[in-house]
Design a protein around this motif. Sequence first.
Motif, PDB file in Angstrom:
ATOM      1  N   ASP A  26       4.290  14.722 125.368  1.00  0.00           N
ATOM      2  CA  ASP A  26       4.896  14.116 124.175  1.00  0.00           C
ATOM      3  C   ASP A  26       5.350  12.698 124.470  1.00  0.00           C
ATOM      4  N   TRP A  27       5.950  12.504 125.632  1.00  0.00           N
ATOM      5  CA  TRP A  27       6.336  11.140 126.037  1.00  0.00           C
ATOM      6  C   TRP A  27       5.114  10.234 126.139  1.00  0.00           C
ATOM      7  N   ALA A  28       4.047  10.758 126.764  1.00  0.00           N
ATOM      8  CA  ALA A  28       2.840   9.955 126.940  1.00  0.00           C
ATOM      9  C   ALA A  28       2.225   9.555 125.605  1.00  0.00           C
ATOM     10  N   SER A  29       2.422  10.400 124.590  1.00  0.00           N
ATOM     11  CA  SER A  29       1.813  10.128 123.287  1.00  0.00           C
ATOM     12  C   SER A  29       2.619   9.137 122.442  1.00  0.00           C
ATOM     13  N   VAL A  30       3.904   8.991 122.728  1.00  0.00           N
ATOM     14  CA  VAL A  30       4.725   8.142 121.857  1.00  0.00           C
ATOM     15  C   VAL A  30       5.301   6.907 122.545  1.00  0.00           C
ATOM     16  N   TRP A  31       5.119   6.769 123.873  1.00  0.00           N
ATOM     17  CA  TRP A  31       5.823   5.672 124.550  1.00  0.00           C
ATOM     18  C   TRP A  31       5.384   4.304 124.031  1.00  0.00           C
ATOM     19  N   VAL A  32       4.113   4.183 123.655  1.00  0.00           N
ATOM     20  CA  VAL A  32       3.644   2.890 123.129  1.00  0.00           C
ATOM     21  C   VAL A  32       4.362   2.561 121.828  1.00  0.00           C
ATOM     22  N   ASP A  33       4.488   3.561 120.939  1.00  0.00           N
ATOM     23  CA  ASP A  33       5.164   3.330 119.660  1.00  0.00           C
ATOM     24  C   ASP A  33       6.646   3.037 119.864  1.00  0.00           C
ATOM     25  N   ILE A  34       7.273   3.742 120.802  1.00  0.00           N
ATOM     26  CA  ILE A  34       8.687   3.489 121.085  1.00  0.00           C
ATOM     27  C   ILE A  34       8.873   2.077 121.620  1.00  0.00           C
ATOM     28  N   ALA A  35       8.026   1.684 122.599  1.00  0.00           N
ATOM     29  CA  ALA A  35       8.131   0.342 123.184  1.00  0.00           C
ATOM     30  C   ALA A  35       7.868  -0.732 122.132  1.00  0.00           C
ATOM     31  N   LEU A  36       6.830  -0.507 121.321  1.00  0.00           N
ATOM     32  CA  LEU A  36       6.504  -1.484 120.276  1.00  0.00           C
ATOM     33  C   LEU A  36       7.638  -1.598 119.265  1.00  0.00           C
ATOM     34  N   GLY A  37       8.179  -0.441 118.866  1.00  0.00           N
ATOM     35  CA  GLY A  37       9.286  -0.458 117.912  1.00  0.00           C
ATOM     36  C   GLY A  37      10.497  -1.197 118.453  1.00  0.00           C
ATOM     37  N   LEU A  38      10.825  -0.962 119.719  1.00  0.00           N
ATOM     38  CA  LEU A  38      11.979  -1.639 120.332  1.00  0.00           C
ATOM     39  C   LEU A  38      11.750  -3.133 120.454  1.00  0.00           C
ATOM     40  N   LEU A  39      10.536  -3.544 120.861  1.00  0.00           N
ATOM     41  CA  LEU A  39      10.250  -4.978 121.015  1.00  0.00           C
ATOM     42  C   LEU A  39      10.270  -5.691 119.663  1.00  0.00           C
ATOM     43  N   ILE A  40       9.668  -5.057 118.648  1.00  0.00           N
ATOM     44  CA  ILE A  40       9.684  -5.668 117.310  1.00  0.00           C
ATOM     45  C   ILE A  40      11.110  -5.732 116.781  1.00  0.00           C
ATOM     46  N   ALA A  41      11.866  -4.642 116.970  1.00  0.00           N
ATOM     47  CA  ALA A  41      13.258  -4.623 116.502  1.00  0.00           C
ATOM     48  C   ALA A  41      14.088  -5.671 117.222  1.00  0.00           C
ATOM     49  N   GLY A  42      13.901  -5.800 118.542  1.00  0.00           N
ATOM     50  CA  GLY A  42      14.632  -6.824 119.289  1.00  0.00           C
ATOM     51  C   GLY A  42      14.300  -8.225 118.818  1.00  0.00           C
ATOM     52  N   ALA A  43      12.999  -8.470 118.561  1.00  0.00           N
ATOM     53  CA  ALA A  43      12.587  -9.797 118.087  1.00  0.00           C
ATOM     54  C   ALA A  43      13.152 -10.095 116.701  1.00  0.00           C
ATOM     55  N   LEU A  44      13.081  -9.117 115.807  1.00  0.00           N
ATOM     56  CA  LEU A  44      13.610  -9.326 114.458  1.00  0.00           C
ATOM     57  C   LEU A  44      15.123  -9.539 114.483  1.00  0.00           C
ATOM     58  N   ALA A  45      15.823  -8.754 115.324  1.00  0.00           N
ATOM     59  CA  ALA A  45      17.280  -8.892 115.403  1.00  0.00           C
ATOM     60  C   ALA A  45      17.679 -10.241 115.967  1.00  0.00           C
ATOM     61  N   ALA A  46      16.883 -10.763 116.907  1.00  0.00           N
ATOM     62  CA  ALA A  46      17.242 -12.022 117.569  1.00  0.00           C
ATOM     63  C   ALA A  46      16.770 -13.241 116.792  1.00  0.00           C
ATOM     64  N   TRP A  47      15.631 -13.136 116.144  1.00  0.00           N
ATOM     65  CA  TRP A  47      15.002 -14.331 115.575  1.00  0.00           C
ATOM     66  C   TRP A  47      15.125 -14.456 114.063  1.00  0.00           C
ATOM     67  N   VAL A  48      15.261 -13.337 113.359  1.00  0.00           N
ATOM     68  CA  VAL A  48      15.316 -13.408 111.890  1.00  0.00           C
ATOM     69  C   VAL A  48      16.773 -13.336 111.447  1.00  0.00           C
ATOM     70  N   PRO A  49      17.268 -14.359 110.786  1.00  0.00           N
ATOM     71  CA  PRO A  49      18.677 -14.342 110.366  1.00  0.00           C
ATOM     72  C   PRO A  49      18.938 -13.291 109.299  1.00  0.00           C
ATOM     73  N   ASP A  50      20.160 -12.770 109.286  1.00  0.00           N
ATOM     74  CA  ASP A  50      20.524 -11.758 108.296  1.00  0.00           C
ATOM     75  C   ASP A  50      20.362 -12.275 106.871  1.00  0.00           C
ATOM     76  N   SER A  51      20.503 -13.582 106.700  1.00  0.00           N
ATOM     77  CA  SER A  51      20.383 -14.156 105.359  1.00  0.00           C
ATOM     78  C   SER A  51      18.987 -13.923 104.781  1.00  0.00           C
ATOM     79  N   PHE A  52      17.960 -13.923 105.642  1.00  0.00           N
ATOM     80  CA  PHE A  52      16.596 -13.663 105.165  1.00  0.00           C
ATOM     81  C   PHE A  52      16.492 -12.247 104.623  1.00  0.00           C
ATOM     82  N   TRP A  53      16.977 -11.261 105.411  1.00  0.00           N
ATOM     83  CA  TRP A  53      16.897  -9.874 104.984  1.00  0.00           C
ATOM     84  C   TRP A  53      17.733  -9.638 103.732  1.00  0.00           C
ATOM     85  N   GLN A  54      18.901 -10.274 103.665  1.00  0.00           N
ATOM     86  CA  GLN A  54      19.766 -10.103 102.504  1.00  0.00           C
ATOM     87  C   GLN A  54      19.097 -10.603 101.231  1.00  0.00           C
ATOM     88  N   ALA A  55      18.357 -11.720 101.366  1.00  0.00           N
ATOM     89  CA  ALA A  55      17.620 -12.231 100.213  1.00  0.00           C
ATOM     90  C   ALA A  55      16.422 -11.333  99.896  1.00  0.00           C
TER      91      ALA A  55
END
Length: 397
Positions: free
Chosen positions: A194-223
């Motif tokens: 199960d880990w082997a089947s989802v680790w790519v999605d988990i890693a991708l989700g974390l990297l995308i989430a980290g990038a969005l949290a760091a680079w996209v201002p809250d004002s964009f999402w609020q709009a």
Amino acid sequence: MQIIESLEQALFMAFSMFWEILWPLILGFTLSGIVQAVVSHQSIAKALGGDTPKHLAIATLFGIASSSCSYAAVALARSIFQKGASFTAAMVFQLASTNLVIELGIILIVLMGWQFMAAEYLGGLLMVIFLAVIFRLTLTPRLVQEARSQAEKGVMGRMEGHAAMDMSVSGGSFWNKLFSGKGLTSVSSYFVMDWASVWVDIALGLLIAGALAAWVPDSFWQAFFLSNNPTLAKIEGPLMGPLVAMVSFVCSVGNVPLAAVLWRGGISFGGVVSFIFADLIILPILDIYRKYYGWKMMSYILVTFYITMAAAGYVVEFLFAALGIIPQNRNVVAITDGIHWNYTSVLNIIFLALAALLVIRFFRTGGLAMLKMMNRSEQQMDHHGNEQHEMHHQNMS
């Protein structure tokens, strides 16, 4: 210099979220492995031959017990459909095995709060009901027959070998099966695979989430999510949630960190719920539906799933608002507070030790050969995988 600092910030936020959800992931996959080790897949298709409430309730329970990544769940749904399950039951099965599973609820509690876990499980059950009603009213026998004809061609998707493996233990009571040598090996096998089947999605989700949290201002999402107009935000959220998920290419538990970022940015409560549900209509999985069932059924699945996801989001939003239990705090601790020496760190160390024991058990009982078969087709498993699979079962004791 600024680019490097920005990258470091994104990676730090991604790792902070990973650290926060690590022990829940290990716990969830361990519990899931225990359930799968004592619940056989062999009788699933026979039990899901109709679309009555009883059949769909059994499909839901089997789906929860057969926890797996979205790709494996979709592959297993086709397999049981080919073997005699009704199409409605197969779709309910794959929905439950991705959206009503143990690890997802634990991660939602830890990362976002118990309200999101409750909303996920309630919304998942609502989706089962909505899907059953829509299918009963609109799904034609001709479309099902076309889908079955296409399914029997055996076109490859992803994780079909993983979905086809049944490593459950038969005979004896629950505890006897679980604590036998075969039971422990079976748990370790499901845990690692199960880990082997989802680790790519988990890693991708974390990297995308980290990038969005760091680079996209809250004002964009609020709009984007119309946060300044609460009424419009509640209307837009469940409609936009699945659309954002579709283009994120992240499925399974990997989209929970993304959901946390969207919640911090201003998406409505119902929008978060519908976003998490939409792991079954991301673009790569839609392409698999096309291969498995044909263009018409793929389009039908997309439309009906989208409607049920949005509808579940609206109902959950309305109900939780009426009960006054929608969280008001949008601060996500894993994003803003970083890593500290606390109960999370202690639990991570304990559960990493447990994971190490399961991984060692897996490889000592011939697990490497099974990992190599995860992306084979079910037909290839039948022709070439039986010998290696049997060797693994002999090592299970």
